[in-house]
Design a protein around this motif. Structure first.
Motif, PDB file in Angstrom:
ATOM      1  N   LEU A  16      46.842 -47.227 -40.651  1.00 42.58           N
ATOM      2  CA  LEU A  16      46.913 -45.769 -40.505  1.00 42.58           C
ATOM      3  C   LEU A  16      46.806 -45.361 -39.046  1.00 42.58           C
ATOM      4  O   LEU A  16      47.554 -44.488 -38.578  1.00 42.58           O
ATOM      5  CB  LEU A  16      45.797 -45.110 -41.322  1.00 42.58           C
ATOM      6  CG  LEU A  16      45.696 -43.588 -41.223  1.00 42.58           C
ATOM      7  CD1 LEU A  16      46.973 -42.934 -41.733  1.00 42.58           C
ATOM      8  CD2 LEU A  16      44.485 -43.083 -41.996  1.00 42.58           C
ATOM      9  N   THR A  17      45.885 -45.958 -38.312  1.00 38.19           N
ATOM     10  CA  THR A  17      45.728 -45.643 -36.886  1.00 38.19           C
ATOM     11  C   THR A  17      47.012 -45.937 -36.119  1.00 38.19           C
ATOM     12  O   THR A  17      47.471 -45.126 -35.292  1.00 38.19           O
ATOM     13  CB  THR A  17      44.565 -46.457 -36.284  1.00 38.19           C
ATOM     14  OG1 THR A  17      43.371 -46.165 -37.013  1.00 38.19           O
ATOM     15  CG2 THR A  17      44.365 -46.111 -34.818  1.00 38.19           C
ATOM     16  N   ALA A  68      50.047 -46.148 -37.396  1.00 35.34           N
ATOM     17  CA  ALA A  68      51.110 -45.261 -37.870  1.00 35.34           C
ATOM     18  C   ALA A  68      51.024 -43.884 -37.212  1.00 35.34           C
ATOM     19  O   ALA A  68      52.043 -43.316 -36.815  1.00 35.34           O
ATOM     20  CB  ALA A  68      51.034 -45.127 -39.394  1.00 35.34           C
ATOM     21  N   ILE A  69      49.811 -43.346 -37.100  1.00 39.07           N
ATOM     22  CA  ILE A  69      49.646 -42.035 -36.473  1.00 39.07           C
ATOM     23  C   ILE A  69      50.032 -42.089 -35.002  1.00 39.07           C
ATOM     24  O   ILE A  69      50.720 -41.189 -34.486  1.00 39.07           O
ATOM     25  CB  ILE A  69      48.192 -41.541 -36.639  1.00 39.07           C
ATOM     26  CG1 ILE A  69      47.899 -41.226 -38.112  1.00 39.07           C
ATOM     27  CG2 ILE A  69      47.944 -40.305 -35.774  1.00 39.07           C
ATOM     28  CD1 ILE A  69      46.460 -40.862 -38.391  1.00 39.07           C
ATOM     29  N   PHE A 102      53.778 -42.361 -34.810  1.00 44.55           N
ATOM     30  CA  PHE A 102      54.372 -41.079 -35.210  1.00 44.55           C
ATOM     31  C   PHE A 102      54.382 -40.106 -34.032  1.00 44.55           C
ATOM     32  O   PHE A 102      55.395 -39.454 -33.740  1.00 44.55           O
ATOM     33  CB  PHE A 102      53.589 -40.492 -36.378  1.00 44.55           C
ATOM     34  CG  PHE A 102      53.827 -39.028 -36.618  1.00 44.55           C
ATOM     35  CD1 PHE A 102      55.017 -38.584 -37.157  1.00 44.55           C
ATOM     36  CD2 PHE A 102      52.860 -38.089 -36.281  1.00 44.55           C
ATOM     37  CE1 PHE A 102      55.252 -37.230 -37.372  1.00 44.55           C
ATOM     38  CE2 PHE A 102      53.081 -36.739 -36.496  1.00 44.55           C
ATOM     39  CZ  PHE A 102      54.273 -36.310 -37.043  1.00 44.55           C
ATOM     40  N   LEU A 103      53.256 -39.993 -33.335  1.00 49.89           N
ATOM     41  CA  LEU A 103      53.172 -39.093 -32.178  1.00 49.89           C
ATOM     42  C   LEU A 103      54.096 -39.561 -31.061  1.00 49.89           C
ATOM     43  O   LEU A 103      54.734 -38.736 -30.377  1.00 49.89           O
ATOM     44  CB  LEU A 103      51.722 -39.022 -31.681  1.00 49.89           C
ATOM     45  CG  LEU A 103      50.725 -38.367 -32.655  1.00 49.89           C
ATOM     46  CD1 LEU A 103      49.298 -38.487 -32.116  1.00 49.89           C
ATOM     47  CD2 LEU A 103      51.080 -36.902 -32.891  1.00 49.89           C
ATOM     48  N   LEU A 116      55.820 -40.001 -41.682  1.00 52.41           N
ATOM     49  CA  LEU A 116      54.901 -39.189 -42.471  1.00 52.41           C
ATOM     50  C   LEU A 116      54.765 -39.728 -43.895  1.00 52.41           C
ATOM     51  O   LEU A 116      53.705 -39.589 -44.510  1.00 52.41           O
ATOM     52  CB  LEU A 116      55.378 -37.739 -42.513  1.00 52.41           C
ATOM     53  CG  LEU A 116      55.115 -36.887 -41.263  1.00 52.41           C
ATOM     54  CD1 LEU A 116      55.698 -35.501 -41.449  1.00 52.41           C
ATOM     55  CD2 LEU A 116      53.623 -36.788 -40.970  1.00 52.41           C
ATOM     56  N   ILE A 143      52.235 -42.399 -43.565  1.00 50.98           N
ATOM     57  CA  ILE A 143      50.913 -41.818 -43.345  1.00 50.98           C
ATOM     58  C   ILE A 143      50.387 -41.194 -44.642  1.00 50.98           C
ATOM     59  O   ILE A 143      49.211 -41.355 -44.993  1.00 50.98           O
ATOM     60  CB  ILE A 143      50.977 -40.768 -42.213  1.00 50.98           C
ATOM     61  CG1 ILE A 143      51.281 -41.466 -40.877  1.00 50.98           C
ATOM     62  CG2 ILE A 143      49.677 -39.986 -42.117  1.00 50.98           C
ATOM     63  CD1 ILE A 143      51.570 -40.503 -39.731  1.00 50.98           C
ATOM     64  N   VAL A 196      47.035 -42.371 -46.508  1.00 48.98           N
ATOM     65  CA  VAL A 196      45.931 -41.442 -46.768  1.00 48.98           C
ATOM     66  C   VAL A 196      45.600 -41.416 -48.261  1.00 48.98           C
ATOM     67  O   VAL A 196      44.424 -41.435 -48.657  1.00 48.98           O
ATOM     68  CB  VAL A 196      46.278 -40.025 -46.263  1.00 48.98           C
ATOM     69  CG1 VAL A 196      45.252 -39.015 -46.747  1.00 48.98           C
ATOM     70  CG2 VAL A 196      46.345 -40.021 -44.733  1.00 48.98           C
TER      71      VAL A 196
END
Length: 307
Positions: free
Chosen positions: A29-30, A32-33, A36-37, A59, A62, A66
């Protein structure tokens, strides 16, 4: 005919690998975020719709991550008098809303893609290629982190994340191709065409979330479980003569429930039949929430028991 009932719960079966799953999912997740940014910023400055579309595609990863982590966290929460199953279906509402939100984003991506195909805009191909190459490396690592290995039990939510990551790996390869076509041939329309393809991947990912959520809310039979096979296996349990009123449904993406009436022989041991049924359903079908009504010889059997 006499009847007796029992409600059986598996003892901790869904939490054996929870800690390891949470750690792996947190790492993925870290990453991926962060990516993504990166895609969002790089896509904006390079004017690449393909990169922006792939950022939207991230997304879906993500959202799946989540939801998977939410599932593991909620599963550890105790039930209450008002909510006897706890909050295990909160993930389902989140899945449906995430899917619908992603569909709306796809509509905007496709509208912009059609506009750019008709009226091509300049795209910086080299930054697109660099970011896409990084994405291939990142998604390969994420796939390795979430890939089921031989002999390891992995929850449905984590397997879904693995499939999402593979989908995003394909998307990154498409972005790399678009960047290469723009950089080496000057075909700026390639960027928009690839964004249409990535939008399709997002649409498919969103549909997966919505379909699974609706199936669970409708208490459909879990995917991969054939009720006729379950019935046959129940009839193979020693002492069982007949099965009727059989129902199998999803509580969440990884929690399954079953209820049934079972006619047992006159000499069958009540507790042994219940124990054998619980073990068989847990081992073969991963069904841990079990309610079985036993019937025999027009006499009342034991009072409802909890195993």
């Amino acid at each position: 005919m006499s009847a007796g009932g029992a409600h059986v719960h598996g003892l901790g079966g869904t939490h054996v690998h929870g800690l390891t799953e949470r750690r792996r999912l947190l790492v993925v997740l870290t990453i991926a975020i962060a990516y993504f940014l990166t895609e969002l910023i790089a896509g904006w400055f390079s004017n690449s719709l393909a990169l922006l579309s792939d950022a939207v595609h991230m997304l879906t990863d993500i959202a799946a991550l989540v939801i998977a982590m939410l599932t593991l966290w909620i599963a550890a929460r105790p039930a209450s008098k008002a909510k006897t199953y706890g909050y295990i279906r909160a993930e389902i509402l989140g899945a449906v809303l995430n899917g619908l939100f992603l569909w709306v984003l796809v509509v905007f991506i496709w509208i912009e893609a059609v506009h750019r195909i008709r009226n091509p805009e300049n795209v910086a191909g080299l930054p697109v290629m660099v970011v896409a190459a990084v994405g291939i490396v990142i998604n390969t690592f994420s796939a390795w982190m979430t890939m089921p290995t031989e002999g390891e039990a992995r929850g449905m939510a984590v397997r879904a994340v693995f499939l999402h990551v593979l989908s995003d790996l394909i998307g990154s390869a498409g972005v790399l191709l678009a960047g290469a076509l723009v950089y080496f041939t000057g075909s700026h329309q390639a960027d928009s065409i690839v964004s249409v393809f990535i939008g399709g991947l997002v649409l498919y990912g969103g549909w997966g979330l919505i379909r699974e959520g609706v199936d669970i809310l409708m208490e459909s039979v879990p995917r991969g479980i054939d009720v006729s096979v379950v019935r046959s296996e129940l009839l193979l349990v020693a002492g069982t003569e007949e099965i009727h009123d059989l129902h199998v449904w999803c509580l969440t993406s990884r929690e399954f429930a079953l209820s049934a009436h079972a006619v047992i022989t006159a000499t069958a041991d009540h507790d042994q039949v219940l124990s054998d049924i619980a073990l068989m359903l847990g081992d073969k079908f991963n069904i841990r929430h079990i309610t079985v009504q036993l019937e025999r010889d027009n006499r009342r059997l034991h009072e409802p028991a909890h195993l």
